[in-house]
Write a protein that holds these residues in place. Structure first.
Motif: not given
Length: 71
Positions: A14, A17-18, A20, A58-60
């Protein structure tokens, strides 16, 4: 009901993917880099509060941070 257990931690995927780093996540959540590293390596499971903090950044969903196994 079947038992649900933690599977693999998906935090590293994750973060990648971001775009970060673990350091950036640490700054944004207040969770130490060493603690984040332990989560990623599977040596420690996240508390619910840590999972929620990370998921906000992470906006998940907190559930997205792990693969879940039904046994």
């Amino acid at each position: 009901m079947k038992e649900i257990k933690f599977g693999k931690c998906l935090l590293l995927e994750l973060l990648q993917k971001k775009g970060m780093t673990q350091s950036e996540l640490s700054i944004k959540t207040g969770i130490t880099e060493s603690q984040i590293s332990l989560y990623i390596s599977g040596k420690r499971k996240m508390s619910y509060l840590s999972a929620v903090k990370i998921s906000f950044v992470l906006k998940c969903h907190a559930e997205d941070l792990y693969v879940w196994k039904e046994e």
